[in-house]
Design an enzyme around this catalytic site. Sequence first.
Site: not given
Length: 233
Positions: A73, A127-129, A140
């Site tokens: 992502g 974000f961008c997991d 994170k």
Amino acid sequence: MTGPLLRCADVAEGLAAEAALLAAGQAGVCLWTAAQRGLVLPASTARQTGFAGAAAASAARGWPLHIRPSGGGTVPQGPGVLNLALVFPAPAGFGIADGYRLLCAPLVASLATLGLAATPAPVPGAFCDGLWNLALRGRKIVGTAQRWRATAQGPLVLAHALVLLSGDPAPACRAIAALHRNLGDGFTPDPALHTTLAAESRSVDAAAFARQLHLHASRELAALTRDGWPCAA
């Protein structure tokens, strides 16, 4: 910062350094950070309807967009973000999960020197997991991705990690949310689900951390080149 860290003027320069490392076709380590902030996203996003307008709007907000060849992502780049790229030939029996283990090992070891016990875990809402985030108490601090390229000698892997070193995650999360609103999908990352090295270790020396990370990563690649992989046939 000095030492093994490449200080790039912008995100494009850092991505180009990773591409050059991959093009060289040999095992190597690249650490970089960018002076100019931006958002990096996979090529699939650039094919979405309305992308050109969304990109122009993001640039106008001070967050120019950059495309990467790996999946995942949208992620932020710029001051306070450290990038680790590893390039290596994949041995026989080596899979994608092994690539993430190899990438995470030097990060976990380097964070441990600061008394921080990071573990791979998903962080829904970040974000961008992904399954191979590194998290501290559910927040994170590291994001990861891979790109595999077929060669005549076998697969060549680019494994990338993004470390949140310092700063407030909220502006980056707002920029990502604004981009995704323009793209029509409404994804909104939660700033509270992210943390930084500076927030977790008040006395951290970013330059020393970069040197430690480079040392651990170089040792991992040297061991892979010398000894192969436990799963090899």
